[in-house]
Enzyme design. Structure first.
Site, PDB file in Angstrom:
ATOM      1  N   CYS A  84      48.316  31.650  44.595  1.00  0.00           N
ATOM      2  CA  CYS A  84      46.923  31.287  44.380  1.00  0.00           C
ATOM      3  C   CYS A  84      46.176  31.945  43.547  1.00  0.00           C
ATOM      4  CB  CYS A  84      46.349  31.244  45.815  1.00  0.00           C
ATOM      5  SG  CYS A  84      47.467  30.053  47.029  1.00  0.00           S
ATOM      6  N   CYS A 144      39.661  26.211  57.523  1.00  0.00           N
ATOM      7  CA  CYS A 144      40.652  26.213  56.398  1.00  0.00           C
ATOM      8  C   CYS A 144      40.034  25.145  55.209  1.00  0.00           C
ATOM      9  CB  CYS A 144      41.947  25.332  56.799  1.00  0.00           C
ATOM     10  SG  CYS A 144      42.640  25.761  58.452  1.00  0.00           S
ATOM     11  N   LYS A 165      36.654  26.723  50.260  1.00  0.00           N
ATOM     12  CA  LYS A 165      36.288  25.705  51.538  1.00  0.00           C
ATOM     13  C   LYS A 165      35.842  24.424  51.159  1.00  0.00           C
ATOM     14  CE  LYS A 165      35.632  24.403  55.656  1.00  0.00           C
ATOM     15  NZ  LYS A 165      36.188  23.006  55.301  1.00  0.00           N
ATOM     16  N   HIS A 172      40.472  23.526  46.613  1.00  0.00           N
ATOM     17  CA  HIS A 172      41.425  24.767  46.070  1.00  0.00           C
ATOM     18  C   HIS A 172      42.662  24.054  45.603  1.00  0.00           C
ATOM     19  CE1 HIS A 172      43.584  28.300  45.760  1.00  0.00           C
ATOM     20  NE2 HIS A 172      44.134  28.484  46.996  1.00  0.00           N
TER      21      HIS A 172
END
Lengths: 480, 400
Positions: free
Chosen positions: B88, B215, B341, B345
């Site tokens: 990531c 998440c 959030k 992402h």
């Protein structure tokens, strides 16, 4: 003097009440109401006959140094691999030497006692660990479903520290086709039950029982306990009457506590008998299925030296009810579920890699650094201790018997699991070493940071597309 | 210590697509959009670019390995091109590589572009890790996902600091609520709505103790940057941002293989942060940094980052969460764009998206969510899990 040196057994944690089976399938087959008593032991979704054999084998090492074992026999009608050494996987998982001679016994339910007799016949010159295990499933709504339970046992046969001497055996081989499975069969097929009971079970046990008494010039009253498997709870009682046994001579069939555990059943009943036997007792153990074997043992003073003489009692009491018939069917892969695309994704297993790393994967061997003493998993060349970093200073270090503390954990609902949430965490081992593992045999709600855990050999995945079972170790709450 | 990258390069143009579940957009389409915005913003043309770095991570099966997908999408004329991949943190790697190349003099104008097209997988969450962590690890790692791996840090954090699950989850919920509040002020964010603490606390559990709102989104998107030598930046625009630090740290995995790590922080972040502050000459990050864009893949991650970046005292980030220290109107706003959030992402683009927000904030172009006097911005990009990860930290300023 040859005979039994040590015993171990394994009953899975879950029990399914037969009433649950009746409630689910009684509409279809009201006849199973008669069997709706007690409960049966059932393997968790990550267990099979091989993983249970590993657990039973490890349990026998309380009274025998595994380095003394020369041969390993595995008996079962439900081994995962038709071609590939199931016993070789067992051998690796038990951390036995690669020069242990492994052999597998299968076919009829008497395969367990057949293996035992082979080991006893060779006991003058070798020590043999005999593991018997089964995980049979009956079709939903049938009697076999109610009868069969899952479990495994291990008996070490040798010529030193004998807790029960081998006094002789008698064997019968009949092609009595009461049950059968062929390639691709998940369930047993059977012939009419009345015929099985009257022509098979009753006559065979009767014949083998009287034959062994005759062979060794013994009388009924010479025998302290008779171990013979049940067909059902009632049949086991009827059989006792036919044999003329007094109540104190009948070894409990365990049918209502765990069900019929196939090849393992005579072993588990025999272990039950040994737990309560007096010195000098003669115990007659009979198996049934494809004929039958009778084995005569006599208990010695050495039995007092056993580290744990209540293994069966303990394992019968450590249980949890599996609520829900559908969950049971799912665990045994009878009920197809919507597992989603994530669940369907299984990466290929590299078998050359598996061979190279087999000691770590199957045996949970790590390394211990000779320079700084740090145990570590998996096996890598450079020491993980940041203050050490020694290269190639490693010696094998087994983690499978090390207890640990749960460093942290989670219950994951996103990943695919046969029993969500998937539990996993990081384990700190006593004596050093840390790694992350799946956690099994407990609900999320019971987990706590710092709780004691031990390691258990489980089936990690099943790759249907490539006909592979992947095995590895998981953490579970420390069993008492 | 080496001389470092400080003040050697600048960003003169950036682009970032709207992030979201962009069912009707391909990776190629997203790359073109981010690129077009970046070169228009920089006032350059494609032919001015000397070299390109391309970051993508999980969806290489969809997008393709190598830098070819980038060159093919943008029709780059046989330029030097390389794909960077560090989980990531891949986007930060593309920027780092481009900055190093420009600083070395190997090229004058470099492109860094990241993209991820996650919503062509067929199920929620990131792609299953079984294919992505090496075949040996697959046989011995637990049956893990990202939420679970970060959840284990929450379990340990709550235990160590004596927070009941309710107390702990309420603290985390405040972080998620802040991100949603910021995201609601960002027209390019994936999730543009406020969410109440109670909604967050009552959401379905993903990986205990983390619920759905703990998440981040799983998102499609692309972002890009144009990098030049610092001394040439003003030739292109009056308000470039200058690099102050670029640091990467990679875990040797001692965290989960050796009994030393405490499980309540990310050691890799601490190592990268210390080096980044040194490179940038920052003595007191709590006072000197104007805004930060941190890798809030999960609420617990952001909580721990506050401590690992040496801004909140160890074990006391909760106090700063409670006081609003990291809010848009607080002393050090964190994730003013909504963060992972709420902005979303798209893995390979996230590191670039963080820098995009810093760039726009420092330029004073963030409208409703504009931070006053934004001068020094920090981005923190995490690839992997708390116990074994890559951390990329970048620091940027509006002055040389």
């Amino acid at each position: 003097m040859v005979g039994i040196s040590a015993c171990g057994l394994y009953l899975p944690r879950y029990r399914l009440k037969r009433e649950t089976l009746f409630q689910a399938m009684g509409w279809f087959n009201p006849g199973i109401k008669g069997m709706a008593r007690g409960e049966k032991a059932i393997a968790n979704y990550d267990e099979d006959s091989l993983t249970m054999a590993v657990a039973a084998g490890r349990d026998s090492f309380t009274d025998m140094d595994r380095a003394k074992i020369d041969a390993l026999y595995l008996a079962s009608t439900t081994l995962p691999y038709k071609e590939r050494g199931n016993a070789a996987i067992l051998n690796e998982a038990l951390n036995l030497s690669s020069d242990v001679r492994t052999s597998e016994y299968s076919g009829p339910l008497k395969a367990g006692t057949s293996a035992l007799i082979s080991a006893l016949n060779e006991a003058g010159s070798q020590t043999t660990l005999v593991c018997a295990t089964d995980c049979r499933i009956g079709k939903p709504g049938g009697n076999q479903e109610a009868l069969c339970g899952d479990g495994a046992a291990a008996i070490i046969i040798g010529n030193e520290r004998i807790i029960a001497t081998f006094e002789g055996h008698y064997s019968l081989s009949y092609d009595f086709p009461d049950h059968r499975r062929i390639e691709g069969d998940k369930f047993n097929r059977s012939w009419e039950e009345r015929w099985v009971r009257e022509e098979g079970y009753s006559k065979t046990i009767m014949e083998v029982f009287h034959s062994i008494l005759r062979k060794y010039g013994l009388h009924l009253q010479d025998i302290a306990k008779v171990v013979y498997p049940p067909l059902s709870a009632r049949d086991h009682g009827e059989m006792a009457k036919s044999l003329g046994l007094k109540p104190e001579q009948i070894q409990s069939s365990l049918i209502e506590e765990m069900g019929h555990t196939g090849c393992a059943h005579p072993f588990i009943m025999l272990i039950g008998a040994l737990e309560e036997a007096k010195i000098g007792d003669k115990i007659l153990t009979i198996s049934y299925g494809g004929g039958g074997d009778a084995l005569l043992f006599q208990v010695t003073e050495e039995i007092r030296e056993l580290k744990n003489r209540s293994k069966l009692k303990n394992q019968l009491s450590q249980k949890e009810e599996l609520k829900g018939y559908e969950k049971y069917l799912s665990f045994r892969d009878v009920l197809p579920k919507e597992i989603g695309i994530r669940g369907e994704e299984i990466a290929p297993t590299s078998l050359s890699l598996h061979w190279r790393e087999r000691k770590s994967i199957l045996g949970l061997f790590g390394f211990k650094c000779k320079a700084c003493g740090t145990p570590q998993f998996p096996q890598e060349r450079i020491c993980i201790n940041p203050d050490c970093g020694a290269i190639d200073q490693m010696e094998d270090y087994p983690f499978s018997d090390k207890k640990g503390k749960l460093f942290t954990y989670t219950g994951d609902n996103l990943t695919f699991s046969e029993d969500p949430p998937a539990l996993y965490g990081i384990v700190d081992f006593e004596g050093g070493g840390r790694y992350w593992f799946d956690i099994t045999d407990c609900p999320l709600e019971t987990l706590k940071v710092g709780q004691a855990v031990e390691m258990t050999f489980r089936r990690k995945y099943r790759d249907r597309a490539r006909s592979l079972y992947g095995y590895f170790w998981k953490a579970m709450p420390l069993r008492e | 210590m080496a001389e470092g990258i400080k003040n050697k390069v600048a960003i003169i143009g950036m682009g970032c697509t709207k992030f979201g579940e962009l069912w009707d957009r391909s990776a190629e389409s997203l790359m073109v959009e981010a690129f077009e915005e970046a070169i228009t913003d920089a006032g350059i043309e494609k032919k001015d670019i000397d070299a390109a770095w391309f970051s993508s991570c999980f969806v290489e099966n969809n997008v393709g390995k190598s830098a070819i997908p980038l060159a093919a999408a943008l029709k780059l004329p046989f330029l030097p091109g390389t794909r960077t991949e560090n989980f990531c943190a891949s986007g930060t790697e593309a920027v780092r590589a481009a900055c190093y190349a420009v600083a070395s003099g190997a090229c004058d104008i470099a492109l860094a572009l990241g993209v991820e097209k996650l919503k062509d997988i067929g199920y929620g969450g990131l792609p299953d890790f079984s294919q992505l962590r090496g075949i040996y690890n697959r046989l011995i790692y637990p049956n893990m996902t990202a939420p679970g791996m970060f959840a284990m840090m929450a379990t340990k954090y709550f235990d160590r600091y004596g927070l009941s699950p309710e107390e702990g989850k309420r603290t985390l919920a405040k972080i998620s609520a802040k991100s949603h509040s910021n995201g609601a002020r960002n027209p390019r964010a994936h999730l543009q709505r406020e969410v109440s603490i109670e909604t967050i606390l009552n959401a379905p559990m993903v990986a205990w103790p983390l619920g759905l709102y703990d998440c981040c989104g799983v998102t499609d998107g692309s972002a890009a940057a144009i990098i030049v030598r610092a001394d040439r930046a003003k030739e292109f625009r009056t308000d470039p941002i200058y690099v102050k630090a670029l640091q990467i740290a990679v875990s040797p995995e001692e965290e989960f293989r050796y009994q030393k790590w405490d499980g309540t922080h990310v050691e890799t972040t601490v190592r990268a942060a210390v080096r980044a502050y040194q490179e940038a000459g920052i003595k007191n990050p709590r006072e000197e940094i104007s805004l930060m864009e941190v890798h809030d893949c999960f609420s617990i991650t952001e909580l721990v980052i506050y401590e690992d970046l040496l801004i909140s005292p160890r074990g006391r980030a909760k106090e700063d969460v409670d006081s609003g220290f990291y809010h848009l109107d607080g002393s050090l706003p964190s994730n003013s764009d909504g963060g992972l959030k709420s902005f979303g992402h798209p893995i390979g683009a996230s590191g670039l998206r963080m820098i995009y927000e810093i760039y726009k904030q420092v330029q004073g172009k963030c409208g409703e969510r504009q931070i006053k006097n934004a001068r020094i911005g920090l981005s923190h990009n995490l690839g992997g899990f708390p116990a074994n990860c890559v951390i990329g930290i970048t620091i940027w300023g509006n002055e040389l």
